[in-house]
Design a protein around this motif. Sequence first.
Motif, PDB file in Angstrom:
ATOM      1  N   UNK A  75      10.349   5.333  -1.493  1.00 42.17           N
ATOM      2  CA  UNK A  75       9.308   7.116  -1.877  1.00 42.17           C
ATOM      3  C   UNK A  75       8.591   7.015  -3.459  1.00 42.17           C
ATOM      4  N   UNK A  76       7.749   8.089  -3.303  1.00 38.99           N
ATOM      5  CA  UNK A  76       6.923   8.150  -4.668  1.00 38.99           C
ATOM      6  C   UNK A  76       6.495   9.464  -4.518  1.00 38.99           C
ATOM      7  N   UNK A  77       6.497  10.237  -5.876  1.00 42.76           N
ATOM      8  CA  UNK A  77       5.430  11.333  -5.628  1.00 42.76           C
ATOM      9  C   UNK A  77       4.767  10.810  -6.125  1.00 42.76           C
ATOM     10  N   UNK A  78       3.365  11.175  -5.837  1.00 46.87           N
ATOM     11  CA  UNK A  78       2.244  10.396  -6.469  1.00 46.87           C
ATOM     12  C   UNK A  78       1.523  12.272  -7.050  1.00 46.87           C
ATOM     13  N   UNK A  79       0.566  11.879  -8.200  1.00 48.35           N
ATOM     14  CA  UNK A  79      -0.509  12.933  -7.821  1.00 48.35           C
ATOM     15  C   UNK A  79      -1.541  13.314  -7.231  1.00 48.35           C
ATOM     16  N   UNK A  80      -2.090  14.010  -6.432  1.00 49.46           N
ATOM     17  CA  UNK A  80      -3.168  14.371  -6.073  1.00 49.46           C
ATOM     18  C   UNK A  80      -3.763  13.504  -6.556  1.00 49.46           C
TER      19      UNK A  80
ATOM     20  N   UNK B 124      -4.122   4.465  -6.969  1.00 53.10           N
ATOM     21  CA  UNK B 124      -3.513   3.537  -6.590  1.00 53.10           C
ATOM     22  C   UNK B 124      -4.248   2.344  -5.125  1.00 53.10           C
ATOM     23  N   UNK B 125      -3.167   1.875  -4.906  1.00 57.20           N
ATOM     24  CA  UNK B 125      -3.520   0.480  -3.902  1.00 57.20           C
ATOM     25  C   UNK B 125      -3.363   1.587  -2.724  1.00 57.20           C
ATOM     26  N   UNK B 126      -3.952   1.125  -1.646  1.00 58.47           N
ATOM     27  CA  UNK B 126      -4.066   1.889  -0.464  1.00 58.47           C
ATOM     28  C   UNK B 126      -5.469   1.721   0.513  1.00 58.47           C
ATOM     29  N   UNK B 127      -4.633   1.825   1.585  1.00 56.20           N
ATOM     30  CA  UNK B 127      -5.932   1.299   2.787  1.00 56.20           C
ATOM     31  C   UNK B 127      -7.063   1.950   1.738  1.00 56.20           C
ATOM     32  N   UNK B 128      -8.495   1.202   1.352  1.00 57.15           N
ATOM     33  CA  UNK B 128      -9.785   1.829   1.105  1.00 57.15           C
ATOM     34  C   UNK B 128     -10.248   2.552   2.024  1.00 57.15           C
ATOM     35  N   UNK B 129     -10.187   2.359   3.453  1.00 58.32           N
ATOM     36  CA  UNK B 129     -10.870   4.026   3.879  1.00 58.32           C
ATOM     37  C   UNK B 129      -9.778   4.670   4.077  1.00 58.32           C
TER      38      UNK B 129
ATOM     39  N   UNK C 216       1.009  -1.350   0.205  1.00 57.70           N
ATOM     40  CA  UNK C 216       0.086  -0.443  -0.088  1.00 57.70           C
ATOM     41  C   UNK C 216       1.120   1.089  -0.416  1.00 57.70           C
ATOM     42  N   UNK C 217       0.242   2.181  -0.510  1.00 51.24           N
ATOM     43  CA  UNK C 217       0.728   3.781  -0.873  1.00 51.24           C
ATOM     44  C   UNK C 217       0.347   4.522   0.374  1.00 51.24           C
TER      45      UNK C 217
END
Length: 163
Positions: A109-114, A122-127, A35-36
């Motif tokens: 670490x990655x710069x990710x577009x908001x 992005x894969x991340x906590x759904x919550x 997750x991110x």
Amino acid sequence: MQATIATLGYVFSADRKNILMIRRDTRPDDIHFGYYNGLGGKLEPGEDVAACMRREIREEAGLECGTLDFAGTISWPGFGKDGGNWFGFLFRITSWTGTPLSANDEGSLHWMPIADVLAGNLPMWESDRHFLPLVFADSPTPFHGVMPFASGKALSWSYTELS
């Protein structure tokens, strides 16, 4: 309620279009694996939450924080290992110095577009998708939220804005 106290910070790029995120990809046994997430961690004894946030950003990203913009708090009952409770202080970090690390012990670490973060690309906590619009709002208002968890899933989400 007893809870682990933690910080969670979102480091903005200079143009405020990207967020520095960690992709938790070093330990397959990590609850966050793959997750991110924002940067942060547990409060240490004798440390206030602002000092904790600054330390965590320094340790995880190699950056020195300028202004910490308080975004809000979230109570996560049942989120932790074995159903432990967590209470987090969230910050926007819009000024900082240094060159971000490419990785740390927990991941890359990655710069990710908001826009991609908010769109769910992005894969991340759904919550996280419940509260991140509040953190990334154009005119943010601090909030206090509650997000109970059971078996690794958020059961509900409620919040109050401080206006």
